[in-house]
Scaffold this active site. Structure first.
Site, short mmCIF file in Angstrom:
data_model
loop_
_atom_site.label_atom_id
_atom_site.label_comp_id
_atom_site.label_asym_id
_atom_site.label_seq_id
_atom_site.Cartn_x
_atom_site.Cartn_y
_atom_site.Cartn_z
N LYS A 25 1.04 -0.70 0.04
CA LYS A 25 0.08 0.23 0.24
C LYS A 25 0.44 1.64 -0.01
O LYS A 25 2.08 1.06 0.56
CB LYS A 25 -0.90 0.37 1.49
CG LYS A 25 -2.30 0.48 0.99
CD LYS A 25 -2.75 -0.42 0.46
CE LYS A 25 -4.55 0.85 -0.23
NZ LYS A 25 -5.37 0.17 -1.06
N ASP A 67 -6.69 4.40 -5.01
CA ASP A 67 -7.56 4.29 -3.58
C ASP A 67 -8.12 5.69 -3.61
O ASP A 67 -8.42 6.45 -4.70
CB ASP A 67 -6.42 3.87 -2.51
CG ASP A 67 -7.16 3.44 -0.77
OD1 ASP A 67 -7.49 2.04 -1.19
OD2 ASP A 67 -7.40 4.22 -0.54
P1 NDP Z 1 -12.68 8.64 -3.22
O1 NDP Z 1 -11.16 8.62 -2.91
O2 NDP Z 1 -12.94 7.60 -4.85
O3 NDP Z 1 -13.95 8.13 -2.78
C1 NDP Z 1 -13.97 7.84 -0.82
C2 NDP Z 1 -15.50 8.87 -0.49
O4 NDP Z 1 -15.54 8.91 1.22
C3 NDP Z 1 -15.99 10.31 -0.78
O5 NDP Z 1 -16.96 9.88 -0.79
C4 NDP Z 1 -15.10 11.03 0.82
O6 NDP Z 1 -15.74 11.95 0.93
C5 NDP Z 1 -15.22 9.83 1.95
N1 NDP Z 1 -13.68 9.61 2.73
C6 NDP Z 1 -12.73 9.38 2.59
N2 NDP Z 1 -12.43 9.70 3.42
C7 NDP Z 1 -13.71 9.96 4.62
C8 NDP Z 1 -14.54 10.71 6.05
N3 NDP Z 1 -12.46 10.49 6.75
N4 NDP Z 1 -14.61 11.09 6.54
C9 NDP Z 1 -15.76 10.60 5.46
N5 NDP Z 1 -15.73 10.38 4.29
C10 NDP Z 1 -14.87 9.93 4.09
O7 NDP Z 1 -12.12 6.52 -2.44
P2 NDP Z 1 -12.99 5.25 -3.38
O8 NDP Z 1 -14.13 4.43 -3.52
O9 NDP Z 1 -11.79 4.31 -3.88
O10 NDP Z 1 -12.74 4.37 -1.76
C11 NDP Z 1 -13.83 4.20 -0.08
C12 NDP Z 1 -12.76 3.01 0.84
O11 NDP Z 1 -12.88 1.83 -0.23
C13 NDP Z 1 -11.76 2.94 0.94
O12 NDP Z 1 -11.70 2.56 2.35
C14 NDP Z 1 -10.89 2.54 0.20
O13 NDP Z 1 -9.38 2.29 0.72
C15 NDP Z 1 -11.77 1.01 -0.63
N6 NDP Z 1 -11.42 0.46 -1.19
C16 NDP Z 1 -11.50 1.14 -1.98
C17 NDP Z 1 -11.02 0.29 -3.72
C18 NDP Z 1 -10.83 0.60 -5.23
O14 NDP Z 1 -10.68 0.31 -5.92
N7 NDP Z 1 -10.72 2.34 -5.06
C19 NDP Z 1 -10.61 -1.26 -3.59
C20 NDP Z 1 -10.50 -1.75 -1.99
C21 NDP Z 1 -11.08 -0.49 -1.07
P3 NDP Z 1 -15.40 13.41 0.62
O15 NDP Z 1 -15.25 13.47 -0.75
O16 NDP Z 1 -15.79 14.64 1.21
O17 NDP Z 1 -13.36 13.14 0.96
O1 2IT Z 2 -7.56 -1.51 -1.22
C1 2IT Z 2 -7.65 -2.44 -2.41
O2 2IT Z 2 -8.05 -3.25 -2.41
C2 2IT Z 2 -7.42 -1.09 -3.60
N1 2IT Z 2 -7.44 0.12 -2.87
C3 2IT Z 2 -7.21 -1.75 -4.49
C4 2IT Z 2 -5.84 -1.89 -4.84
C5 2IT Z 2 -5.46 -2.76 -6.02
O3 2IT Z 2 -4.08 -2.86 -6.51
O4 2IT Z 2 -6.31 -2.28 -7.25
#
Ligand code: NDP
Ligand code: 2IT
Length: 452
Positions: A128, A168
């Site tokens: 990460k 992420d």
């Molecule tokens: P994005 O940046 O696209 O979206 C994040 C979302 O979460 C936004 O709506 C954001 O709101 C909100 N958010 C972030 N931090 C906070 C906080 N401290 N308090 C409240 N809301 C918050 O990220 P992703 O959708 O990619 O990721 C979301 C989650 O999914 C994370 O935990 C990530 O690790 C996990 N994840 C992502 C993957 C991926 O492929 N992208 C894969 C697996 C897991 P705001 O705009 O106000 O910050």
């Molecule tokens: O938390 C996760 O699994 C991710 N942000 C995606 C990682 C990846 O290598 O696609």
């Protein structure tokens, strides 16, 4: 509660060397609580010090990222990469840009990623990375300059057979594109060194949708096997409105669910008619705006600001809850409320969104609990499929990749379900089975490869 003497000792030592890293300690505790059973059944874990070896990352780098804003002012941020474990494949895991990023957050995410990647059955180790850079309010040029500065240091640590980053929080297609361009420029090579790339330069169809879609495939499979039920006609509560939340929303609707909430860090919306996906995509993906804007476009929808003590999305009665924002966004009070409102299943799109005591409460009260390392593994699994396509130098169709993703998510559920049977665990506790099944593969690969 950890009772086994060896596991207790490992956890105490871990806490001693990681003081001031609460998220990292939380992730470790959650994993060790589950692995106690495996330790008792398999003496070679203790004999070979496999827990100690697994819990210490292979490498952690920490670097300066200096960049220029649009007014030619210099800014300095911190960049990180943890290369946690390479026993089953090249290091693999996302990059997060958010002001809260620090060593604790990066290491907890790296540790979770190892078990998640193992559960996918694809050959990927765990990693990460990220930075405390805040992308909010930055111009496109500032984002580009930051990504280039970040990659100017990171490039020396990564490679298509070494470590393959992806997105992420705060890192999506735009940022991956800028980082890929900089890597290509520095190394003078066009390789699949990052995943989540644009479709015109080696990206995979379905990668953008994969985490949210996969989350719903996993949830649907769990409902089917454990409750003979499905999404159809169910009320769904989702938090977040980023990449994971938007595509969880899309698939939940396609599977017949009614999603009534979405949120961001400022507040959340409630739409009793079911959230309109096109409006959310327009606000979030096209305009990069705030979720509050939804109420100006959809009559009857309500907005609630986030304030200490104010109700959260989890106060809305639902059958299915999908936390898709960030770590520790669902605490014990929220779990009590969800149980009071008769939630059936909580599956995590985010990484560690549920506190440990909330997870215990949900499981103890019969709620099906799908931890992020299983339920959100569709994102990294599709990254693995992107790596395969890059190696072959071809691309598969949307239907092909989507079907592979669905199969992977269903297999993850089946693997956990059969592990639960083998260890005589509660059927609704998908956490313990996920940790044991994920660790088992890594531990046997570590043993086979000699001491490291
Ligand atoms: P994005 O940046 O696209 O979206 C994040 C979302 O979460 C936004 O709506 C954001 O709101 C909100 N958010 C972030 N931090 C906070 C906080 N401290 N308090 C409240 N809301 C918050 O990220 P992703 O959708 O990619 O990721 C979301 C989650 O999914 C994370 O935990 C990530 O690790 C996990 N994840 C992502 C993957 C991926 O492929 N992208 C894969 C697996 C897991 P705001 O705009 O106000 O910050
Ligand atoms: O938390 C996760 O699994 C991710 N942000 C995606 C990682 C990846 O290598 O696609």
């Amino acid at each position: 509660m950890i009772t086994n003497e060896y596991v207790k000792r490992v956890f105490e030592d871990f806490c001693k060397i990681n003081t001031g890293k609460p998220e990292y300690i939380q992730a470790c505790q959650e994993i060790l609580e589950s692995l106690e059973l495996a330790v008792e059944k398999n003496p070679s874990i203790e004999k070979n010090h496999l827990l100690e070896r697994f819990l210490e990352p292979e490498r952690f780098v920490h670097f300066r990222v200096a960049w220029l804003d649009d007014n030619n002012e210099i800014h300095v941020n911190r960049g990180y990469r943890v290369q946690y474990n390479s026993a089953i494949g090249p290091y693999k895991g996302g990059i997060r840009f958010h002001p809260s990023v620090n060593e604790s957050i990066i290491k907890f995410l790296g540790l979770e990623q190892c078990l998640k990647n193992s559960l996918t059955t694809l050959p990927m180790g765990g990693a990460k990375g990220g930075s405390d850079f805040d992308p909010k309010g930055k111009s496109d040029n500032e984002i580009m300059r930051f990504c280039q500065a970040f990659m100017t240091e990171l490039y020396r640590h990564i490679g298509p057979n070494t470590d393959v980053p992806a997105g992420d929080i705060g890192v999506g297609g735009r940022e991956v594109g800028y980082m890929f361009g900089q890597y290509k420029r520095i190394r003078d090579e066009f390789t699949g060194v990052l995943t989540g790339k644009g479709l015109s330069f080696g990206g995979s169809l379905v990668r953008k949708e994969a985490t949210g879609y996969g989350l719903c495939y996993f949830t649907d499979k769990a409902l089917d096997v454990l409750k003979h039920d499905s999404f159809t006609g169910k009320t769904v509560v989702i938090s977040g409105s980023g990449n994971v939340a938007i595509y969880a929303l899309e698939k939940a609707i396609q599977l017949g669910g009614k999603v009534v909430t979405m949120s961001d860090s400022n507040g959340w919306i409630y739409d009793s008619n079911g959230v309109n996906i096109e409006v959310v995509k327009q606000i979030k993906e096209v305009e990069r705006g705030r979720i509050k804007e939804y109420i100006n476009r959809v009559p009857g929808a309500k907005y609630y600001e986030t304030k200490p003590g104010a109700p959260k999305v989890w106060s809305v009665p639902c059958d299915i809850a999908l936390p898709c924002a960030t770590q520790n966004e669902l605490d014990l009070n929220d779990a009590v409320e969800l149980v009071k409102n008769k939630v059936t299943i909580v599956c995590e799109g985010a990484n560690m969104p549920t506190t440990l005591e909330a997870a215990h409460y949900l499981i103890d009260n019969g709620v099906i609990y799908g931890p992020g390392k299983a339920a959100n593994a569709g994102g990294v699994a599709t990254s693995g499929l992107e790596m395969s396509q890059n190696s072959y130098r071809l691309s598969w169709t949307f239907e092909d990749v989507d079907l592979k993703l669905k199969n992977i998510m269903e297999n993850i559920f089946d693997n956990i379900h059969s592990t639960n049977k083998k260890y005589e665990l509660k059927e609704n506790d998908l956490l313990t089975g996920a940790n044991i099944a994920g660790f088992d593969k890594i531990a046997s690969a570590m043993l086979a490869q000699g001491l490291f």
